[in-house]
Design a protein around this motif. Structure first.
Motif, mmCIF file in Angstrom:
data_model
loop_
_atom_site.group_PDB
_atom_site.id
_atom_site.type_symbol
_atom_site.label_atom_id
_atom_site.label_comp_id
_atom_site.label_asym_id
_atom_site.label_seq_id
_atom_site.Cartn_x
_atom_site.Cartn_y
_atom_site.Cartn_z
ATOM 1 N N ASN A 120 0.866 -1.335 0.097
ATOM 2 C CA ASN A 120 -0.108 0.005 0.041
ATOM 3 C C ASN A 120 0.925 1.191 0.028
ATOM 4 O OD1 ASN A 120 -2.443 -1.433 0.021
ATOM 5 N ND2 ASN A 120 -2.304 -1.600 2.177
ATOM 6 N N ALA A 121 2.112 1.203 0.695
ATOM 7 C CA ALA A 121 2.892 2.361 0.947
ATOM 8 C C ALA A 121 3.503 2.558 -0.547
ATOM 9 C CB ALA A 121 3.989 2.231 1.855
ATOM 10 N N ALA A 122 3.893 1.584 -1.457
ATOM 11 C CA ALA A 122 4.179 1.683 -2.667
ATOM 12 C C ALA A 122 3.547 2.513 -3.534
ATOM 13 C CB ALA A 122 4.571 0.403 -3.152
ATOM 14 N N ILE A 123 2.107 2.189 -3.594
ATOM 15 C CA ILE A 123 1.157 2.798 -4.394
ATOM 16 C C ILE A 123 1.133 4.328 -4.007
ATOM 17 C CG2 ILE A 123 -1.266 2.796 -4.897
ATOM 18 C CD1 ILE A 123 -1.428 -0.326 -4.500
ATOM 19 N N ALA A 124 1.031 4.403 -2.600
ATOM 20 C CA ALA A 124 1.164 5.995 -2.206
ATOM 21 C C ALA A 124 2.089 6.629 -2.488
ATOM 22 C CB ALA A 124 0.717 5.992 -0.801
ATOM 23 N N GLN A 125 3.219 6.101 -2.480
ATOM 24 C CA GLN A 125 4.622 6.768 -2.638
ATOM 25 C C GLN A 125 4.743 7.175 -4.185
ATOM 26 O OE1 GLN A 125 7.902 5.055 -0.793
ATOM 27 N NE2 GLN A 125 9.457 5.784 -1.908
ATOM 28 N N LEU A 126 4.664 5.997 -4.986
ATOM 29 C CA LEU A 126 5.279 5.829 -6.396
ATOM 30 C C LEU A 126 3.979 6.356 -7.405
ATOM 31 C CD1 LEU A 126 7.337 2.694 -6.419
ATOM 32 C CD2 LEU A 126 7.988 5.024 -5.998
ATOM 33 N N GLY A 127 2.683 6.188 -6.991
ATOM 34 C CA GLY A 127 1.728 6.411 -7.761
ATOM 35 C C GLY A 127 1.231 5.129 -8.662
ATOM 36 N N LEU A 128 0.195 5.421 -9.635
ATOM 37 C CA LEU A 128 0.108 4.463 -10.710
ATOM 38 C C LEU A 128 0.325 4.998 -12.218
ATOM 39 C CD1 LEU A 128 -3.543 2.803 -9.297
ATOM 40 C CD2 LEU A 128 -0.985 2.136 -8.922
ATOM 41 N N PRO A 129 0.601 4.245 -13.008
ATOM 42 C CA PRO A 129 0.671 2.814 -13.063
ATOM 43 C C PRO A 129 1.853 2.297 -12.608
ATOM 44 C CG PRO A 129 1.298 3.441 -15.469
ATOM 45 C CD PRO A 129 0.637 4.812 -14.460
ATOM 46 N N LEU A 130 2.118 1.050 -12.134
ATOM 47 C CA LEU A 130 3.411 0.348 -11.337
ATOM 48 C C LEU A 130 3.548 -0.913 -11.939
ATOM 49 C CD1 LEU A 130 2.808 1.081 -7.544
ATOM 50 C CD2 LEU A 130 4.173 2.044 -9.066
ATOM 51 N N VAL A 131 4.765 -1.089 -12.055
ATOM 52 C CA VAL A 131 5.065 -2.501 -12.311
ATOM 53 C C VAL A 131 5.963 -3.441 -11.029
ATOM 54 C CG1 VAL A 131 6.971 -3.762 -13.871
ATOM 55 C CG2 VAL A 131 5.766 -1.755 -14.613
ATOM 56 N N PHE A 132 5.407 -4.444 -10.827
ATOM 57 C CA PHE A 132 5.937 -5.240 -9.700
ATOM 58 C C PHE A 132 6.794 -6.372 -10.262
ATOM 59 C CE2 PHE A 132 2.030 -3.211 -8.333
ATOM 60 C CZ PHE A 132 2.287 -2.670 -7.119
ATOM 61 N N LYS A 133 7.884 -6.656 -9.872
ATOM 62 C CA LYS A 133 8.863 -7.642 -10.113
ATOM 63 C C LYS A 133 9.420 -8.457 -9.127
ATOM 64 C CE LYS A 133 10.526 -4.589 -13.901
ATOM 65 N NZ LYS A 133 11.727 -3.701 -14.476
ATOM 66 N N SER A 134 9.305 -9.768 -9.361
ATOM 67 C CA SER A 134 10.118 -10.438 -8.154
ATOM 68 C C SER A 134 11.480 -10.154 -7.858
ATOM 69 C CB SER A 134 9.849 -12.064 -8.670
ATOM 70 O OG SER A 134 10.594 -12.278 -9.787
ATOM 71 N N ALA A 135 11.865 -10.097 -6.916
ATOM 72 C CA ALA A 135 13.257 -9.876 -6.522
ATOM 73 C C ALA A 135 14.155 -10.984 -7.129
ATOM 74 C CB ALA A 135 13.570 -9.690 -4.940
ATOM 75 N N LEU A 136 13.877 -12.154 -6.942
ATOM 76 C CA LEU A 136 14.658 -13.453 -7.393
ATOM 77 C C LEU A 136 13.851 -14.108 -8.366
ATOM 78 C CD1 LEU A 136 15.252 -14.652 -3.714
ATOM 79 C CD2 LEU A 136 16.658 -13.307 -5.030
#
Length: 376
Positions: A120-136
């Motif tokens: 939720n913090a990522a959405i608030a901080q970075l805004g949309l749209p977002l890309v989510f990537k696995s770290a590994l």
């Protein structure tokens, strides 16, 4: 000189082909089977990492998703280049992003997600749209999700939560979505003395997250210089030895690093006939303490990946300056089975030859080539 490659795929195979004229013998260690094999014939040469390390003068890697105990044992040998740190950075987006920040190299804004509060913090901080990537363990578009609409966030979190729960070592890196003009990459080499040579920027076209075509031709000098500065910052931060690839987003003439690959790279296969010294030979030269070869573009060249197919029309071999490279793999949907290199004396001539190649290849298994043709 004997070089052990961690991984027994096509990159080890092409290193073996490039190493033979230099009297460099290549063996490959399969991290899954614990077998030592010949990278061309897959003939069994032995078993066990300890034996493989004892027999080698130099150890390197063809991929970055290597178990940590294997990396540690290779590092302890004192023979491992580019070294465990570089390989771990390439295999963990958290470490990669941290390195880029330390090196002062531009990349997309990001946060690391371990739980729903982070999400939720990522959405608030970075805004949309977002890309989510696995770290590994993310590559070729795998382990990625997109969020464009806040209403879809709860459902996406359920999916990400299940993904995180399956592996306690895993995390998610959330990145701002970048509206880029094109994707480019820079492949270069740094040797033990700190000497750096880089190839020209390569324009890349992906289909469903997998590289389809790479094109090397003369580009804007300022963009090349920008990429070289960023490459140098990263390579020196890691005290890197070997070939390193950096993938960029080009945003109106400003480059942002998308990801690093601490190894020879798919977007550098064109160097096999577009440069005097290919990326595979330069990687071996760097690791073995030999002078680096020329990375200058000698003629416009492009590379087309062959995905999920074990044959192409023989008629393509009639085209001038075309090289066909098979990897000796069993056919599987989406698998990188081989590649085609095509060169010409000018960009205009390359465009004409590429059009001929497209006419000969089945459109269903080589999609979107026409789009790349129009960019030439």
């Amino acid at each position: 000189m004997k070089v052990l490659v961690l991984g027994a795929g096509q990159l080890a195979r092409m290193m073996a082909l490039a190493g033979a004229p230099l009297n460099i013998s290549i063996s490959a260690y399969d991290v899954n089977s614990d077998n030592i094999v010949h990278p061309l014939t897959q003939q069994l040469l032995g078993n066990g990492l300890a034996q493989a390390l004892a027999d080698a003068d130099v150890v390197t890697a063809e991929f970055e998703h290597i178990p940590l105990p294997v990396l540690a044992q290779c590092q302890q040998s004192g023979k491992f280049l580019p070294g465990a740190q570089a390989i771990q950075v390439g295999g963990d987006r958290r470490l990669e992003k941290s390195l880029l920040q330390t090196a002062g190299v531009a990349t997309s804004a990001f946060t690391v997600i371990n739980n729903e509060t982070d999400f939720n913090a990522a959405i608030a901080q970075l805004g949309l749209p977002l890309v989510f990537k696995s770290a590994l363990a993310g590559y070729d578009g795998k382990g990625q999700w997109r969020l464009k609409d806040a209403a879809a966030a709860p459902a996406l979190w359920q999916e990400l939560a299940a993904f995180l729960a399956a592996d306690p070592q895993q995390a998610i890196v959330a990145e701002q979505f970048i509206r880029f003009d094109r994707e480019v990459s820079l492949v270069g080499a740094r040797n033990r003395h700190g000497e750096i040579k880089v190839y020209p920027l390569t324009e890349n076209h992906h289909v469903n997250g997998v590289l389809s075509v790479s094109l090397a031709r003369p580009l804007d000098t300022a963009l090349q210089q920008q990429a070289e500065q960023m490459f140098t910052a990263v390579a020196e931060q890691l005290n890197y030895v070997g070939v390193l690839a950096i993938e960029f987003f080009d945003v109106q003439g400003k480059l942002l690093v998308n990801e690093l690959a601490p190894r020879v790279h798919n977007s550098g296969h064109w160097t096999q006939q577009g440069a005097d010294c290919c990326q595979f030979a330069n990687h071996l030269r760097a690791a073995c303490g030999l002078p680096l070869g020329s990375t200058a573009l000698i003629r416009p060249t492009l590379m087309v990946n062959i995905l999920g197919e074990d044959q192409v029309p023989n008629s393509i071999l009639e085209l001038p300056a075309l090289g066909l490279h098979w990897y000796g793999k069993t056919k599987r949907a989406g698998r990188k089975m081989g590649h085609i290199n095509l060169s010409a004396n000018s960009t205009a001539e390359l465009k004409a030859r590429f059009a001929q190649l497209i006419d000969l290849l089945p459109a269903a298994t080589f999609p979107e080539l026409e789009q790349m043709l129009q960019q030439l």
